[in-house]
Design a protein around this motif. Structure first.
Motif, PDB file in Angstrom:
ATOM      1  N   SER A  20       0.844  -1.194   0.000  1.00 41.87           N
ATOM      2  CA  SER A  20       0.000   0.000   0.000  1.00 41.87           C
ATOM      3  C   SER A  20       0.878   1.243   0.000  1.00 41.87           C
ATOM      4  N   GLY A  21       0.480   2.229  -0.765  1.00 37.79           N
ATOM      5  CA  GLY A  21       1.213   3.484  -0.763  1.00 37.79           C
ATOM      6  C   GLY A  21       0.972   4.270   0.516  1.00 37.79           C
ATOM      7  N   PRO A  22       1.908   5.147   0.893  1.00 40.94           N
ATOM      8  CA  PRO A  22       1.773   5.935   2.130  1.00 40.94           C
ATOM      9  C   PRO A  22       0.835   7.133   1.973  1.00 40.94           C
ATOM     10  N   PHE A  23      -0.342   6.910   1.394  1.00 44.78           N
ATOM     11  CA  PHE A  23      -1.274   7.996   1.111  1.00 44.78           C
ATOM     12  C   PHE A  23      -2.390   8.094   2.151  1.00 44.78           C
ATOM     13  N   ARG A  24      -2.210   7.474   3.299  1.00 46.06           N
ATOM     14  CA  ARG A  24      -3.279   7.444   4.300  1.00 46.06           C
ATOM     15  C   ARG A  24      -3.735   8.847   4.682  1.00 46.06           C
ATOM     16  N   TYR A  25      -2.814   9.784   4.741  1.00 42.13           N
ATOM     17  CA  TYR A  25      -3.129  11.151   5.177  1.00 42.13           C
ATOM     18  C   TYR A  25      -3.014  12.149   4.027  1.00 42.13           C
ATOM     19  N   GLY A  26      -3.050  11.662   2.808  1.00 49.21           N
ATOM     20  CA  GLY A  26      -2.990  12.539   1.650  1.00 49.21           C
ATOM     21  C   GLY A  26      -1.635  12.548   0.967  1.00 49.21           C
ATOM     22  N   SER A  27      -1.455  13.528   0.089  1.00 49.17           N
ATOM     23  CA  SER A  27      -0.247  13.607  -0.742  1.00 49.17           C
ATOM     24  C   SER A  27       0.581  14.843  -0.444  1.00 49.17           C
ATOM     25  N   THR A  28       0.431  15.387   0.759  1.00 45.87           N
ATOM     26  CA  THR A  28       1.248  16.524   1.173  1.00 45.87           C
ATOM     27  C   THR A  28       2.494  16.031   1.899  1.00 45.87           C
ATOM     28  N   LYS A  74      11.984  -7.476   9.674  1.00 50.42           N
ATOM     29  CA  LYS A  74      12.103  -6.164   9.061  1.00 50.42           C
ATOM     30  C   LYS A  74      10.774  -5.782   8.415  1.00 50.42           C
ATOM     31  N   PHE A  75      10.292  -4.593   8.728  1.00 47.46           N
ATOM     32  CA  PHE A  75       9.107  -4.056   8.069  1.00 47.46           C
ATOM     33  C   PHE A  75       9.534  -3.363   6.783  1.00 47.46           C
ATOM     34  N   TYR A  76       8.743  -3.552   5.690  1.00 45.56           N
ATOM     35  CA  TYR A  76       9.110  -2.923   4.420  1.00 45.56           C
ATOM     36  C   TYR A  76       7.885  -2.418   3.678  1.00 45.56           C
ATOM     37  N   GLN A  77       8.135  -1.470   2.773  1.00 42.59           N
ATOM     38  CA  GLN A  77       7.080  -0.941   1.906  1.00 42.59           C
ATOM     39  C   GLN A  77       7.480  -1.167   0.453  1.00 42.59           C
ATOM     40  N   HIS A  78       6.509  -1.638  -0.332  1.00 40.69           N
ATOM     41  CA  HIS A  78       6.692  -1.923  -1.761  1.00 40.69           C
ATOM     42  C   HIS A  78       6.060  -0.791  -2.563  1.00 40.69           C
ATOM     43  N   ASN A  79       6.801  -0.256  -3.509  1.00 42.66           N
ATOM     44  CA  ASN A  79       6.326   0.896  -4.274  1.00 42.66           C
ATOM     45  C   ASN A  79       5.534   0.517  -5.514  1.00 42.66           C
ATOM     46  N   HIS A  80       4.654   1.433  -5.912  1.00 39.10           N
ATOM     47  CA  HIS A  80       4.137   1.491  -7.267  1.00 39.10           C
ATOM     48  C   HIS A  80       4.713   2.780  -7.865  1.00 39.10           C
ATOM     49  N   ALA A  81       4.227   3.231  -8.984  1.00 46.89           N
ATOM     50  CA  ALA A  81       4.795   4.428  -9.604  1.00 46.89           C
ATOM     51  C   ALA A  81       4.477   5.692  -8.812  1.00 46.89           C
ATOM     52  N   GLU A  82       3.281   5.732  -8.202  1.00 47.74           N
ATOM     53  CA  GLU A  82       2.805   6.973  -7.596  1.00 47.74           C
ATOM     54  C   GLU A  82       3.656   7.454  -6.428  1.00 47.74           C
ATOM     55  N   GLU A  83       4.378   6.568  -5.787  1.00 46.89           N
ATOM     56  CA  GLU A  83       5.238   6.997  -4.679  1.00 46.89           C
ATOM     57  C   GLU A  83       6.301   8.003  -5.120  1.00 46.89           C
ATOM     58  N   PHE A  84       6.616   8.009  -6.415  1.00 51.55           N
ATOM     59  CA  PHE A  84       7.652   8.901  -6.934  1.00 51.55           C
ATOM     60  C   PHE A  84       7.075  10.205  -7.472  1.00 51.55           C
ATOM     61  N   SER A  85       5.772  10.430  -7.257  1.00 51.31           N
ATOM     62  CA  SER A  85       5.154  11.678  -7.680  1.00 51.31           C
ATOM     63  C   SER A  85       5.529  12.794  -6.707  1.00 51.31           C
ATOM     64  N   TYR A 141      12.281  -0.539   5.865  1.00 51.17           N
ATOM     65  CA  TYR A 141      13.016  -0.959   4.670  1.00 51.17           C
ATOM     66  C   TYR A 141      12.105  -0.842   3.453  1.00 51.17           C
ATOM     67  N   LEU A 142      12.696  -1.019   2.285  1.00 53.82           N
ATOM     68  CA  LEU A 142      11.964  -0.817   1.044  1.00 53.82           C
ATOM     69  C   LEU A 142      12.143  -2.013   0.124  1.00 53.82           C
ATOM     70  N   GLU A 143      11.070  -2.361  -0.543  1.00 54.16           N
ATOM     71  CA  GLU A 143      11.116  -3.364  -1.590  1.00 54.16           C
ATOM     72  C   GLU A 143      10.875  -2.623  -2.899  1.00 54.16           C
ATOM     73  N   MET A 144      11.919  -2.457  -3.698  1.00 55.43           N
ATOM     74  CA  MET A 144      11.731  -1.749  -4.951  1.00 55.43           C
ATOM     75  C   MET A 144      11.094  -2.673  -5.986  1.00 55.43           C
ATOM     76  N   ASP A 145       9.930  -2.282  -6.465  1.00 56.40           N
ATOM     77  CA  ASP A 145       9.366  -2.918  -7.642  1.00 56.40           C
ATOM     78  C   ASP A 145      10.006  -2.193  -8.826  1.00 56.40           C
ATOM     79  N   ILE A 146      10.926  -2.879  -9.478  1.00 57.78           N
ATOM     80  CA  ILE A 146      11.759  -2.231 -10.487  1.00 57.78           C
ATOM     81  C   ILE A 146      10.925  -1.765 -11.669  1.00 57.78           C
ATOM     82  N   TYR A 147       9.954  -2.562 -12.065  1.00 55.47           N
ATOM     83  CA  TYR A 147       9.073  -2.176 -13.172  1.00 55.47           C
ATOM     84  C   TYR A 147       8.360  -0.854 -12.858  1.00 55.47           C
ATOM     85  N   TRP A 148       7.715  -0.788 -11.691  1.00 57.84           N
ATOM     86  CA  TRP A 148       6.978   0.424 -11.366  1.00 57.84           C
ATOM     87  C   TRP A 148       7.909   1.612 -11.186  1.00 57.84           C
TER      88      TRP A 148
END
Length: 363
Positions: free
Chosen positions: A176-184, A208-219, A243-250
Motif C-alpha cells: 500500500s502506498g503511504p497515502f493514508r493522510y494525503g499527498s502533502t 524487518k518491516f518494508y514498503q513496496h512501491n508502485h509508480a505513484e510513490e515517486f510523484s 526498509y523498502l522493496e523496490m518494484d523495479i518495473y513500477w
C-alpha cells in the motif's frame, strides 16, 4: 481523478492480493503439467538460457560464460502472480512446480487457498520447507480506517506480526502506498511515523518491516510540487526500522511519468541510483518486466520477465557487485500482475534470470 479516488483504486488493487493453499493429489499435478504444456505450446518454443528476447538489449548474452548475475539461493517469486492456481489447486501443487523450476524463496500475498480447503500457518510453513522454499516475506494492507477489524498494520498490528512470526518470516511489509493522510509533505511525514511504529514492533520480533512501491510513490507533493514524495519517505523513516522493496518495473514507469515536475522543470529519476545510494534499505526487489510503449500512461506494457525492455542483467549486476554484501543481502522476487499463464510465467522467469551471465554487456 482525485487523490481520494486514486487511493480507493489503489486499495482495491492491493486488497486483491488475497491468495493461499495446501495439498492436492497426483491428479492435480497432472492438471498443472497439462496446463503448462498447453500454454507453452500456444506461446511457441520457450527460450533457453542465453537466448535474447528480441527487444535489442542482449539480456541473454554470455551463455555459459562468466559468473551468474543472479546470486545462488536468492531467486524468489511473489505468489500473487500465481493466485489463480493457488486459489483453485492449492499451495502444494504450486510449490511442487516452483521447486521443479529452481526457485529458492517465496513472498506471500495471503495465507489461504480458496477452494483447495483450509490450511494452518504451521502447515503452510512446513509445506514450503518440504519443497525447499524459504518464505522470505509477505504483503499485508497498510490501513482500512473504515473497518476496525481489518487485517492491516494500522488496525491489527499484533495479529499481523503474530502470523508473520508463526510463518518464520524475516520480512513483513505492505504494498500500500503511504497515502493514508494525503499527498502533502506533512501527510507523508505522518505515514512515516506509522511505518516507524510498525518497524519498531517488527524489529522486536526479529523481522524487518518494508514498503513496496508502485509508480505513484515517486510523484510530487501537492503542497510542495518541487518535493518528491518518495524522498520524504526515505528522509522521515528510520533506516534501522523501515526498509523498502523496490518494484523495479513500477520504478521505471515512475521514471517515465515523473522525471518532470508539474511546472515542466526537469527532475531526473534513476531507480538504480536510489539503490546504490541506500543499499541497506533495499533487502527485497520485485523483478517485473515491461515492453517500452510511450503511448501508454506508464510508458511500459507489463510482460513476462525476459520478454521486455528492462535490462535486468545490468541492474542485478550493478546492485550485487557494488553494494556491501550485495550477493547475499538482496532477494529477487519475479512477478507479473496478470500473466497469460501463471506457471509458464514462473518457469520462464526462472530460466531467464538464471541464464544471465556477466560478460560483454551489463558489466
Amino acid at each position: 481523478m482525485s487523490r481520494t479516488s486514486k487511493d480507493t483504486e489503489l486499495a482495491r488493487r492491493l486488497s486483491r492480493r488475497n491468495i493461499l493453499g495446501v495439498a492436492a493429489g497426483a491428479t492435480v499435478a497432472t492438471i498443472i503439467g497439462t496446463a503448462t504444456a498447453q500454454a507453452a505450446a500456444a506461446q511457441g518454443p520457450v527460450k533457453g538460457p542465453g537466448h535474447g528476447h528480441g527487444h535489442g538489449h542482449g539480456h541473454g548474452h554470455g551463455k555459459g560464460k562468466g559468473k551468474p548475475v543472479l546470486p545462488p539461493g536468492r531467486l524468489g517469486i511473489q505468489l500473487y502472480s500465481l493466485r489463480d492456481k493457488i486459489s483453485t489447486l492449492g499451495f502444494a501443487p504450486v510449490f511442487a512446480e516452483l521447486e521443479k523450476y529452481g526457485y529458492d524463496e517465496i513472498e506471500l500475498a495471503g495465507y489461504t487457498q480458496g477452494s483447495a480447503g483450509p490450511i494452518t500457518l504451521a502447515q503452510l510453513k512446513r509445506l514450503a520447507k518440504d519443497h525447499g522454499l524459504n518464505p522470505i516475506g509477505s504483503h499485508v494492507g497498510y490501513y482500512d480506517d473504515n473497518n476496525p477489524g481489518a487485517y492491516t498494520f494500522a488496525q491489527n498490528l499484533e495479529k499481523v506480526l503474530d502470523d508473520a512470526q508463526a510463518l518464520g518470516l524475516k520480512h513483513i511489509g505492505t504494498a500500500s502506498g503511504p497515502f493514508r493522510y494525503g499527498s502533502t509533505v506533512d501527510g507523508w511525514k505522518r505515514a512515516a511515523d506509522d511505518f516507524n511504529k510498525y518497524g519498531a514492533a517488527a524489529r522486536k520480533r526479529g523481522m524487518k518491516f518494508y514498503q513496496h512501491n508502485h509508480a505513484e510513490e515517486f510523484s510530487f507533493a501537492t503542497d510542495k510540487p518541487d518535493v518528491r514524495l518518495y524522498d520524504v519517505l526515505l528522509a522521515e523513516t528510520d533506516p534501522d526500522l523501515v526498509y523498502l522493496e523496490m518494484d523495479i518495473y513500477w520504478a521505471y514507469c515512475a521514471q517515465f511519468r515523473f522525471s518532470k515536475r508539474v511546472d515542466g522543470t526537469r527532475a531526473p529519476l534513476d531507480p538504480l541510483k536510489y539503490v546504490l545510494k541506500y543499499p541497506n534499505r533495499y533487502p527485497l526487489f520485485h523483478v517485473k518486466d515491461g515492453v517500452r510503449d510511450e503511448t501508454t500512461r506508464d510508458g511500459y506494457r507489463m510482460t513476462d520477465v525476459g520478454d521486455g525492455d528492462i535490462d535486468y542483467k545490468a541492474f542485478l549486476f550493478k546492485v550485487t557487485s557494488r553494494t556491501h554484501h550485495g550477493r547475499t543481502y538482496h532477494h529477487w522476487q519475479a512477478e507479473h500482475d496478470n500473466p497469460v499463464e501463471s506457471l509458464a510465467f514462473a518457469r520462464k522467469s526462472s530460466e531467464h534470470l538464471r541464464s544471465l551471465r556477466t560478460g560483454r554487456c551489463g558489466d
